[in-house]
Structures are given as structure tokens and as C-alpha cells.
Write a protein that holds these residues in place. Structure first.
Motif, PDB file in Angstrom:
ATOM      1  N   ILE A 244       3.643  -4.409  -7.638  1.00 38.76           N
ATOM      2  CA  ILE A 244       4.715  -3.641  -7.009  1.00 38.76           C
ATOM      3  C   ILE A 244       4.234  -2.253  -6.634  1.00 38.76           C
ATOM      4  O   ILE A 244       4.494  -1.754  -5.539  1.00 38.76           O
ATOM      5  CB  ILE A 244       5.940  -3.530  -7.944  1.00 38.76           C
ATOM      6  N   SER A 245       3.501  -1.597  -7.539  1.00 41.45           N
ATOM      7  CA  SER A 245       3.061  -0.219  -7.294  1.00 41.45           C
ATOM      8  C   SER A 245       1.846  -0.140  -6.380  1.00 41.45           C
ATOM      9  O   SER A 245       1.649   0.852  -5.683  1.00 41.45           O
ATOM     10  CB  SER A 245       2.756   0.484  -8.623  1.00 41.45           C
ATOM     11  N   GLN A 246       1.016  -1.197  -6.373  1.00 43.18           N
ATOM     12  CA  GLN A 246      -0.199  -1.213  -5.546  1.00 43.18           C
ATOM     13  C   GLN A 246      -0.280  -2.529  -4.750  1.00 43.18           C
ATOM     14  O   GLN A 246      -1.257  -3.270  -4.857  1.00 43.18           O
ATOM     15  CB  GLN A 246      -1.439  -1.069  -6.439  1.00 43.18           C
ATOM     16  N   PRO A 247       0.727  -2.825  -3.924  1.00 46.13           N
ATOM     17  CA  PRO A 247       0.747  -4.128  -3.244  1.00 46.13           C
ATOM     18  C   PRO A 247      -0.411  -4.338  -2.265  1.00 46.13           C
ATOM     19  O   PRO A 247      -0.889  -5.469  -2.114  1.00 46.13           O
ATOM     20  CB  PRO A 247       2.099  -4.126  -2.522  1.00 46.13           C
ATOM     21  N   LYS A 248      -0.869  -3.277  -1.616  1.00 44.36           N
ATOM     22  CA  LYS A 248      -1.978  -3.428  -0.665  1.00 44.36           C
ATOM     23  C   LYS A 248      -3.253  -3.853  -1.379  1.00 44.36           C
ATOM     24  O   LYS A 248      -3.985  -4.727  -0.905  1.00 44.36           O
ATOM     25  CB  LYS A 248      -2.207  -2.121   0.102  1.00 44.36           C
ATOM     26  N   ALA A 249      -3.526  -3.232  -2.517  1.00 45.09           N
ATOM     27  CA  ALA A 249      -4.737  -3.561  -3.268  1.00 45.09           C
ATOM     28  C   ALA A 249      -4.667  -4.988  -3.809  1.00 45.09           C
ATOM     29  O   ALA A 249      -5.661  -5.720  -3.804  1.00 45.09           O
ATOM     30  CB  ALA A 249      -4.922  -2.564  -4.412  1.00 45.09           C
ATOM     31  N   VAL A 250      -3.497  -5.391  -4.273  1.00 43.54           N
ATOM     32  CA  VAL A 250      -3.334  -6.760  -4.779  1.00 43.54           C
ATOM     33  C   VAL A 250      -3.443  -7.757  -3.632  1.00 43.54           C
ATOM     34  O   VAL A 250      -4.068  -8.819  -3.765  1.00 43.54           O
ATOM     35  CB  VAL A 250      -1.987  -6.903  -5.514  1.00 43.54           C
ATOM     36  N   ALA A 251      -2.856  -7.415  -2.493  1.00 45.16           N
ATOM     37  CA  ALA A 251      -2.945  -8.294  -1.316  1.00 45.16           C
ATOM     38  C   ALA A 251      -4.397  -8.514  -0.910  1.00 45.16           C
ATOM     39  O   ALA A 251      -4.778  -9.630  -0.529  1.00 45.16           O
ATOM     40  CB  ALA A 251      -2.152  -7.703  -0.153  1.00 45.16           C
ATOM     41  N   GLU A 252      -5.214  -7.484  -1.010  1.00 51.92           N
ATOM     42  CA  GLU A 252      -6.619  -7.615  -0.629  1.00 51.92           C
ATOM     43  C   GLU A 252      -7.346  -8.639  -1.498  1.00 51.92           C
ATOM     44  O   GLU A 252      -8.209  -9.364  -1.021  1.00 51.92           O
ATOM     45  CB  GLU A 252      -7.326  -6.256  -0.710  1.00 51.92           C
ATOM     46  N   VAL A 253      -6.998  -8.701  -2.764  1.00 51.76           N
ATOM     47  CA  VAL A 253      -7.623  -9.692  -3.651  1.00 51.76           C
ATOM     48  C   VAL A 253      -7.226 -11.103  -3.220  1.00 51.76           C
ATOM     49  O   VAL A 253      -8.059 -12.013  -3.161  1.00 51.76           O
ATOM     50  CB  VAL A 253      -7.230  -9.439  -5.115  1.00 51.76           C
ATOM     51  N   ILE A 254      -5.956 -11.283  -2.904  1.00 49.63           N
ATOM     52  CA  ILE A 254      -5.476 -12.594  -2.451  1.00 49.63           C
ATOM     53  C   ILE A 254      -6.121 -12.974  -1.126  1.00 49.63           C
ATOM     54  O   ILE A 254      -6.548 -14.124  -0.928  1.00 49.63           O
ATOM     55  CB  ILE A 254      -3.938 -12.591  -2.340  1.00 49.63           C
ATOM     56  N   ILE A 255      -6.226 -12.024  -0.228  1.00 43.37           N
ATOM     57  CA  ILE A 255      -6.851 -12.275   1.081  1.00 43.37           C
ATOM     58  C   ILE A 255      -8.322 -12.628   0.907  1.00 43.37           C
ATOM     59  O   ILE A 255      -8.847 -13.562   1.546  1.00 43.37           O
ATOM     60  CB  ILE A 255      -6.669 -11.051   2.006  1.00 43.37           C
TER      61      ILE A 255
END
Length: 264
Positions: A244-255
Motif C-alpha cells: 500500500i505504501s510502496q505500490p510502484k516498488a512492489v509492482a516492479e517485482v511482479i512485473i
């Protein structure tokens, strides 16, 4: 002679231009057609619901991913695995299965679904065969901010209201965490004690996010689990709800998982 030399020079320039643009357009086409897995299923943890994934959902869908958010009943490991499998059944191809916290235990079992191509653990529990969640939660002393309460007379585990902000989501605004506390699911305690029958990470690629400011699952516990399973680790500065607080960074791992696994 000068005319012949000039023509030869122009020909060389022309050939260079042709080769350059051929390479450029070939690289562009390759980038556009590079294999990538576009299905993502997100599994939430205890003391939460699927609405916390809204920011991550927005980022991934704008990048062309098909995202499904599971709403766990939190009534047992078997029930949460069942609804996750229902979501996986509806996917039209290979899928990245991601889970947060208790959701890590769920995806460890549900990840055996044939459509799951890779697992992403977001500050999550990652048991092995025969292990349960509480075993790992007890491998390090809890942070002072941790507010997981003992089961009540109905066998339900809740998070302490007075500790919810600091212990669960210290990097979010207080008014947001007040709502998160009010909407937390009723987690049946027996889930924490239910062992895994077949750990999917033993057969499928796994990616793990360590939330370095986590007060609910000690970062050292996360690192130990991920290293034991040869999970590819990314450390992100954030609370237990780093997605929630760092969605872009988490999204990058998924990508990254979706691209790397698709190439194999």
C-alpha cells in the motif's frame, strides 16, 4: 574520379543508414513482442481485505496486466486456498500469484495450481511441507509495536486497535489505518496452525519482498524464509503493508517476475 569517390561515399552512408534503422526497428519490435505473463492474482493477508490492493491494481492494469483480487474468507487455510483456486481457474493462461503476510501461506498451497507460473511473496509467510505459519512467526521476538492479539472466546484473532497504526501500517496516514482497522477480516486462529501439504515454491520460481520496516513479521524472519527457499529477494523500505505504501516498488517485482518467467 571525384564523382566516383563521392558516389562510393554516399553508398556507404546509405548502407550504414539502412543497417542502423533495421537494427533499431528490429529491437523495437522485439521489445514489443517479448514474452510476458499478463495475468496476476493477488491474495491478501489476515487483519485485512482485498481493497488494500487498489493502488497496486491501478499500476498493473495501466501497464496492461489482467489483475484479480481474491477476497479470502479467512476461515481456514483450506477455505482461503479454495477461493484462490477459483480465481486461478478463471485465468486464461499463465499467472503470477502474489500473496501478502498470511496470504503467503495461502499461495504456498494454492500455487500448485497448473496456471501458476511464479509466486511473489509480499512481506509474507513462506512455510515448507509440514510447517505452519505460527512456527515462523515465533522464530524471532515480536516487535514492541506488534499488536496481534490472542484468540478470543470464538477462536478469532484480531489486531489490537491501539497498536494497529504503528504495528501494521506505520507509514500510512492515521485516518487511513483507522479505516483499515475497522474493515479487518475475522481471522480464525486455527489457520495459523495448519501445516502445508505441498509447498509450491519447491517446484516454481519464487520472488520475495522484505519490508524492512515491518513490525508485524520481523524482517529477519522474512529473509530467513526466503533464503532457505532460494527465493529471489527484493528489499523495500516500508511497513508490513508495503504494497500500500510502496505500490510502484512492489509492482516492479511482479512485473519482473512476469517477464523473467515468461522467457524460460
Amino acid at each position: 574520379m571525384k564523382t566516383i569517390a563521392l558516389k562510393e561515399q554516399l553508398n556507404r552512408y546509405f548502407m550504414f543508414a539502412v543497417l542502423f534503422f533495421s537494427f533499431f526497428f528490429s529491437a523495437a519490435i522485439t521489445a514489443q513482442t517479448a514474452p510476458v505473463i499478463k495475468n496476476v492474482v493477488l491474495v491478501h493477508g489476515a487483519f485485512a481485505d482485498g481493497s488494500g490492493y487498489r493502488g497496486l491494481y491501478d499500476i498493473l492494469t495501466k501497464k496492461g496486466y489482467h489483475v484479480t483480487v481474491v477476497q479470502n474468507p479467512l476461515s481456514s487455510l483450506a477455505d482461503d486456498v479454495r477461493v484462490t483456486n477459483l480465481a486461478l481457474d478463471k485465468q486464461d493462461g499463465p499467472t503470477i500469484l502474489a500473496g501478502h503476510s498470511w496470504g503467503g501461506t495461502v499461495i504456498t498451497e494454492a500455487g500448485n495450481h497448473p496456471k501458476v507460473a511464479a509466486l511473489v511473496y509480499i512481506a509474507a509467510i513462506q512455510p515448507d511441507n509440514g510447517e505452519n505459519s505460527v512456527q515462523w512467526l515465533q522464530t524471532a521476538p515480536p516487535a514492541p509495536e506488534n499488536g496481534v492479539l490472542a484468540p478470543d472466546d470464538k477462536g478469532i484473532v484480531y489486531y489490537d486497535k491501539d497498536k494497529f497504526h504503528a504495528g501494521f501500517a506505520g507509514d500510512l496516514p492515521k485516518d487511513q489505518t483507522d479505516f483499515m482497522f475497522a474493515s479487518q477480516g475475522a481471522f480464525v486462529a486455527q489457520g495459523f496452525g495448519t501445516p502445508i501439504t505441498k509447498a509450491a515454491w519447491r517446484d516454481k520460481p519464487a520472488y520475495g519482498i522484505v519490508a524492512t520496516e515491518d513490525k508485524s513479521i520481523e524482517p529477519s524472519v522474512q529473509r530467513t524464509m526466503y533464503k532457505r527457499s532460494n527465493t529471489k529477494i527484493t528489499e523495500i523500505k516500508g511497513s508490513h503493508v508495503v504494497f500500500i505504501s510502496q505500490p510502484k516498488a512492489v509492482a516492479e517485482v511482479i512485473i519482473t517476475a512476469s517477464k523473467e518467467v515468461a522467457k524460460k
